[in-house]
Motif scaffolding. Structure first.
Motif, mmCIF file in Angstrom:
data_model
loop_
_atom_site.group_PDB
_atom_site.id
_atom_site.type_symbol
_atom_site.label_atom_id
_atom_site.label_comp_id
_atom_site.label_asym_id
_atom_site.label_seq_id
_atom_site.Cartn_x
_atom_site.Cartn_y
_atom_site.Cartn_z
ATOM 1 N N ASN A 190 -8.479 -1.117 -13.645
ATOM 2 C CA ASN A 190 -8.617 -2.138 -12.606
ATOM 3 C C ASN A 190 -8.285 -3.538 -13.107
ATOM 4 N N ARG B 153 -11.776 -1.266 -7.288
ATOM 5 C CA ARG B 153 -10.345 -1.564 -7.216
ATOM 6 C C ARG B 153 -10.033 -2.577 -6.117
ATOM 7 N N LYS B 154 -10.931 -2.697 -5.137
ATOM 8 C CA LYS B 154 -10.763 -3.677 -4.066
ATOM 9 C C LYS B 154 -11.716 -4.855 -4.208
ATOM 10 N N ASN B 155 -12.896 -4.595 -4.785
ATOM 11 C CA ASN B 155 -13.886 -5.657 -4.975
ATOM 12 C C ASN B 155 -14.465 -5.519 -6.381
ATOM 13 N N ASP C 11 0.859 -1.176 0.000
ATOM 14 C CA ASP C 11 0.000 0.000 0.000
ATOM 15 C C ASP C 11 0.896 1.226 0.000
#
Length: 522
Positions: A354, A472-474, A92
Motif C-alpha cells: 500500500n 488501500r483506500k484509507n 480502476d
C-alpha cells in the motif's frame, strides 16, 4: 564432694559426645539449582543444540510472510496507446475493458492474476492470508499443551515442522483460491507451535546466565528466514508463485526429518514428567563438564513427585493457568499486549504494497530491521528491566505507525523510514515479550503460556490482512489502527511483576511462593 566433682566430668563428656556428632545435612537443592550446577558454563554441545532448535524459526518466517509475494496484486499497464480513459496510476482496472490493459508480468506470478481476483472483494483477496492466521489460532488451541503433556518439546517441534512442510508442498497443486486457502489454513495450523517450542526448548537446555541470549538466536534465524524471501522472489521473478512454495517447503521437510535424530529433549520437562533417568542422561550429554554431575545426587531434589503439577491431559496445563488468580492475571495481560504487537508485526509487512515504495526493497528493509532488533534484544536483555523496555518500545511503535499516514503525503522516503522504526520497535517488543513470558510462568505450564501468547499475537495477525485490504483506500484503517492498538495494549504490561535476574520456577507452588514473597517485600 563426689557429686560436685562428677557433674563437671559428665557435662564435659556430654559436650564431647555432642561435638563429635556430624553436622546436619544441607537442605536439598531445588530442581533449578541442581540443573544450574550440573550444566555449568555454556558448552559447544549446548550451542549446537540451541542452533538446531532455533533453525526452525528460519522456515517458520518463510511460510509466515510468503504471501507478501504470492498473493500480491501485480502491476499492470495500458495496451492501447492514446487511450485517455486508461491510466495505470489512477484508473480502476475493473472499469476497463479486458483488451485495454495487461499485467506487467506473466499471469502465473501471483494468485491474483492467475485466478482473476483483481476485481474480487477485499475479503476474498485477504482470505488466504487470513486463513493462514486462523489456522495458527486453531493449531495453537489444539497443539498448545502437547509440548507440556504427552509429546514434549522435541516431538511437538517435529510434528509442527512436518505438517507445515507437507502442506506447503501440497499448496503447489492448488487450482483455485478456495483450495489454496484451505491449504494455507493447514499450513498455519502446523506452524502454530514452532516458535513456542523452539524458544522454550532452547532456553531449557542452558543455564539462566545464557537463557536470554539463547532466546535471541531464534530471532536471528527468523530474521534471516524473512530476509531470504525477497532474495528468492527476486531470483524467480516472472516465474510461477508455486516456485516460491517449492523452494521454501523442500528444505523445511528435510529439516523436520532430522529433528528426531539430532535434537535433545528438555531435561526440565523430563524431570517434571518424572522421567529422571532420561533427564540425567541428557544433562550429562550437554553439560560442559561431568565433574559437577558426579557429585550431585538427583535423588535428594526438593522436587517431590506428589507436589508436581499433573499435566498428563491435553488441556490440564491451561486449566492450571486459569485456576490461579495470579497466573490468570499475568496470562491476560500477556495476551492483550501480544495482540497489539501481533497486529503490527504481521500487518506491516503485508501492508507494504500500500506504500509508494518498491515492494522488493521495502520487504528487504523490513526483514533487515529484524536483525538489529535481535541484536538490541541480545544486548539489553541482561541489563534493562522488562516492563519499562516493553512500555517504551510499544509506545514508540504506535507513534511512528500513526505518523506514517501523515508522512505519506509529504515524502515516500520519510514514510518508509517511519514504518521501519515502527516495525523495528514492534519486533523488539515482541522479542522481549517472549523472553519475559518464559520468566513469568513455571516449567510445568511454560509452553502452554507461551502458546497462548502466540495465539494472541496470531489473532492480531489474522485481523491485519482485512485492515490492509481496507487500507488501500484509507490509510488510517491499516497503519493508523495498527499504531493505536499496539500503543494502548502495551500499557497493560505495567501491571506485570519484574523478572530481571530472578530464577525461573518449575512448579506452580514454587512460583506462587515467590509471588507472595515479592508482595510482602513490596
Amino acid at each position: 564432694m563426689s557429686n560436685s566433682i562428677s557433674s563437671p566430668l559428665l557435662l564435659s563428656q556430654s559436650d564431647s559426645i555432642e561435638s563429635k556428632q556430624p553436622p546436619p545435612p544441607p537442605p536439598p537443592l531445588s530442581l533449578d539449582e541442581t540443573i544450574e550446577r550440573c550444566i555449568g558454563d555454556f558448552s559447544w554441545v549446548q550451542f549446537l543444540q540451541t542452533f538446531l532448535v532455533s533453525l526452525a524459526w528460519f522456515f517458520d518466517a518463510q511460510q509466515t510472510f510468503i504471501s507478501v509475494f504470492t498473493d500480491v496484486e501485480p502491476t499492470w499497464h495500458c495496451t492501447q496507446l492514446g487511450d485517455e480513459s486508461c491510466n495505470s496510476a489512477s484508473s480502476d482496472i475493473c472499469q476497463l475493458s479486458n483488451n485495454s490493459w495487461s499485467w506487467d508480468f506473466p499471469v502465473h506470478t501471483s494468485i491474483i492474476s492467475e485466478w482473476g481476483l483483481e476485481c474480487a472483494s477485499s475479503l476474498v483477496k485477504g482470505l488466504p492470508a487470513s486463513s493462514f492466521f486462523m489456522g495458527c489460532l486453531a493449531g495453537g488451541f489444539i497443539l498448545a499443551t502437547l509440548a507440556d503433556s504427552s509429546l514434549g518439546r522435541k516431538n511437538t517441534l517435529f510434528l509442527s515442522c512436518l505438517i507445515m512442510s507437507l502442506s506447503s508442498l501440497l499448496t503447489i497443486f492448488s487450482t483455485n483460491v478456495w483450495i489454496y486457502s484451505v491449504l494455507r489454513f493447514v499450513n498455519g495450523f502446523g506452524r502454530a507451535t514452532i516458535g513456542t517450542c523452539a524458544i522454550v526448548l532452547s532456553s531449557e537446555l542452558v543455564g539462566k546466565k545464557w537463557r536470554g541470549q539463547v532466546g535471541t538466536i531464534g530471532y536471528f534465524c527468523f530474521a534471516l528466514g524473512f530476509l531470504s524471501l525477497p532474495a528468492i522472489a527476486y531470483i524467480n521473478r516472472g516465474s510461477s508463485w508455486r516456485t516460491l512454495y517449492f523452494w521454501t517447503s523442500t528444505p523445511t521437510f528435510l529439516y523436520s526429518i532430522l529433528v528426531p535424530f539430532l535434537v535433545r529433549e528438555s531435561p526440565r520437562w523430563l524431570f517434571v514428567q518424572g522421567r529422571t533417568e532420561e533427564a540425567v542422561l541428557i544433562i550429562k550429554s550437554i553439560a560442559s563438564t561431568n565433574q559437577n554431575i558426579s557429585r550431585i545426587s538427583f535423588s535428594n531434589l526438593c522436587f517431590e513427585r506428589e507436589t508436581r503439577n499433573n499435566v498428563d491431559h491435553l488441556y490440564t496445563a491451561i486449566k492450571i493457568l486459569v485456576e490461579k488468580n495470579w497466573s490468570f492475571r499475568r496470562l491476560s495481560v500477556v495476551m492483550v499486549a501480544g495482540f497489539g504487537m501481533g497486529m503490527v508485526y504481521y500487518g506491516m509487512p503485508l501492508g507494504l504494497g500500500n506504500l509508494s515504495f518498491n515492494l522488493y526493497l521495502s520487504v528487504t528493509l523490513n526483514a533487515l530491521s529484524e536483525l538489529p532488533s535481535s541484536l538490541v534484544t541480545f544486548f539489553i536483555i541482561g541489563k534493562l528491566k522488562r516492563r519499562s523496555s516493553l512500555l517504551g518500545f510499544t509506545i514508540l511503535s504506535g507513534i511512528c505507525s500513526v505518523m506514517c499516514i501523515v508522512a505519506g503525503k509529504v515524502s515516500a522516503t520519510l514514510q518508509i523510514g517511519l514504518e521501519l522504526v515502527s516495525y523495528f520497535s514492534a519486533c523488539t517488543a515482541l522479542d522481549l515479550m517472549l523472553i519475559y513470558t518464559l520468566e513469568l510462568f513455571p516449567t510445568c505450564v511454560r509452553n502452554s503460556a507461551m502458546s497462548l501468547l502466540r495465539q494472541a499475537v496470531v489473532l492480531g495477525g489474522a485481523i491485519s490482512p482485512v485492515l490492509v485490504a481496507a487500507g488501500r483506500k484509507n490509510g488510517f484503517l491499516s497503519f493508523g489502527v495498527f499504531g493505536l492498538t499496539i500503543g494502548i495494549c502495551g500499557l497493560f504490561v505495567i501491571s506485570l511483576p519484574e523478572t530481571k535476574d530472578r530464577p525461573i520456577s518449575d512448579t506452580m507452588d514454587e512460583e506462587e511462593y515467590k509471588f507472595e514473597c515479592d508482595n510482602i517485600i513490596s
